[in-house]
Scaffold this active site. Structure first.
Site, PDB file in Angstrom:
ATOM      1  N   ASP A 150       0.865  -1.170   0.000  1.00 34.72           N
ATOM      2  CA  ASP A 150       0.000   0.000   0.000  1.00 34.72           C
ATOM      3  C   ASP A 150       0.906   1.225   0.000  1.00 34.72           C
ATOM      4  OD1 ASP A 150       0.888   0.358   2.633  1.00 34.72           O
ATOM      5  OD2 ASP A 150      -1.111   0.319   3.520  1.00 34.72           O
ATOM      6  N   HIS A 151       0.319   2.405   0.169  1.00 34.22           N
ATOM      7  CA  HIS A 151       1.102   3.642   0.130  1.00 34.22           C
ATOM      8  C   HIS A 151       2.179   3.690   1.215  1.00 34.22           C
ATOM      9  CE1 HIS A 151      -2.437   4.202   2.678  1.00 34.22           C
ATOM     10  NE2 HIS A 151      -1.683   5.005   3.407  1.00 34.22           N
ATOM     11  N   HIS A 184       9.092 -23.757   9.589  1.00 33.11           N
ATOM     12  CA  HIS A 184       8.042 -24.393  10.383  1.00 33.11           C
ATOM     13  C   HIS A 184       6.643 -24.219   9.814  1.00 33.11           C
ATOM     14  CE1 HIS A 184      10.694 -24.290  14.268  1.00 33.11           C
ATOM     15  NE2 HIS A 184      11.277 -24.890  13.240  1.00 33.11           N
ATOM     16  N   ASN A 185       6.415 -23.123   9.081  1.00 29.95           N
ATOM     17  CA  ASN A 185       5.058 -22.811   8.621  1.00 29.95           C
ATOM     18  C   ASN A 185       4.909 -22.837   7.111  1.00 29.95           C
ATOM     19  OD1 ASN A 185       5.667 -20.549  11.080  1.00 29.95           O
ATOM     20  ND2 ASN A 185       4.072 -22.069  11.412  1.00 29.95           N
ATOM     21  N   ARG A 219       0.511 -29.855  10.318  1.00 33.31           N
ATOM     22  CA  ARG A 219      -0.004 -28.576  10.807  1.00 33.31           C
ATOM     23  C   ARG A 219      -0.234 -27.608   9.652  1.00 33.31           C
ATOM     24  NH1 ARG A 219       4.746 -29.109  15.046  1.00 33.31           N
ATOM     25  NH2 ARG A 219       3.745 -30.577  16.462  1.00 33.31           N
ATOM     26  N   GLY A 254       2.600  -4.236   8.318  1.00 31.81           N
ATOM     27  CA  GLY A 254       2.636  -5.595   7.779  1.00 31.81           C
ATOM     28  C   GLY A 254       1.419  -6.407   8.187  1.00 31.81           C
ATOM     29  N   GLY A 294      -2.134  -5.530   8.503  1.00 34.02           N
ATOM     30  CA  GLY A 294      -3.374  -5.436   7.729  1.00 34.02           C
ATOM     31  C   GLY A 294      -3.290  -6.141   6.391  1.00 34.02           C
ATOM     32  N   CYS A 349       3.064  -3.047   4.147  1.00 32.66           N
ATOM     33  CA  CYS A 349       2.219  -1.921   4.529  1.00 32.66           C
ATOM     34  C   CYS A 349       2.902  -1.264   5.720  1.00 32.66           C
ATOM     35  CB  CYS A 349       0.772  -2.333   4.808  1.00 32.66           C
ATOM     36  SG  CYS A 349       0.478  -3.324   6.280  1.00 32.66           S
ATOM     37  N   ARG A 371       7.365 -33.047  11.165  1.00 32.87           N
ATOM     38  CA  ARG A 371       6.298 -32.805  12.143  1.00 32.87           C
ATOM     39  C   ARG A 371       5.474 -31.564  11.827  1.00 32.87           C
ATOM     40  NH1 ARG A 371      10.742 -30.249  14.639  1.00 32.87           N
ATOM     41  NH2 ARG A 371      10.178 -28.417  15.856  1.00 32.87           N
ATOM     42  N   ARG A 395       6.955   0.821   8.537  1.00 37.09           N
ATOM     43  CA  ARG A 395       7.092   1.814   9.612  1.00 37.09           C
ATOM     44  C   ARG A 395       7.711   1.215  10.873  1.00 37.09           C
ATOM     45  NH1 ARG A 395       1.218   3.748   8.110  1.00 37.09           N
ATOM     46  NH2 ARG A 395       1.751   5.145   6.396  1.00 37.09           N
TER      47      ARG A 395
END
Length: 146
Positions: A11-12, A101-102, A139, A71, A73, A68, A135, A112
């Site tokens: 975004d801006h 992990h993810n 998940r 980060g 939103g 953003c 593992r 900012r």
């Protein structure tokens, strides 16, 4: 879709950092799919989070970077799509763990909240870290179920 392509959107509030990150990525020999915005004029971050989600879902890119002010939103907007696993990161370590992990496929940064060198470190770790599987696999699979 080439493995050396990274989608990027902001975004801006994230525009200035996006410009720096595009240069950083291109200097590393990566191609960049720029999903906007293209100025510091006020825009709504959900539109750009959704653009990233669409690019990931349709295979235009398999990794992306969102920016953003915080980060948060823009990551929430992207994460509404079950094919996206956007992680807000504030350090190289958090970016590495998001991948390990993810299996995060989108890195979200707060322009900012972090400096450009920290952003570069986050991007470097995000792009160069593999998902561990094991593992963590079951998940991650649960994250994509609606």
């Amino acid at each position: 879709m080439a493995d050396n392509l990274v989608a990027i959107a902001c975004d801006h509030g994230g525009f200035d950092l996006k410009v720096q990150l595009i240069s950083f990525l291109e200097n590393k020999g990566l191609k960049v799919l720029d999903l906007g915005t293209n100025s510091t004029d006020s825009v709504d971050y959900p539109e750009f989070g959704a653009a990233m989600a669409t690019a990931i879902e349709h295979g235009e890119a398999n990794k992306g970077i969102l920016i953003c002010g915080s980060g948060i939103g823009i990551s929430i907007a992207a994460n509404r799509n079950p094919t996206v696993r956007a992680a807000v990161c504030h350090s190289g370590l958090s970016a590495r763990l998001a991948r390990q992990h993810n299996d995060a496929n989108v890195l979200a940064l707060g322009a900012r909240l972090i400096g450009v060198e920290t952003a570069f470190d986050c991007v470097e770790e995000f792009l160069n870290t593999e998902f561990e599987g094991g593992r963590h696999q079951r998940r991650v699979e649960k994250l994509s179920k609606s």
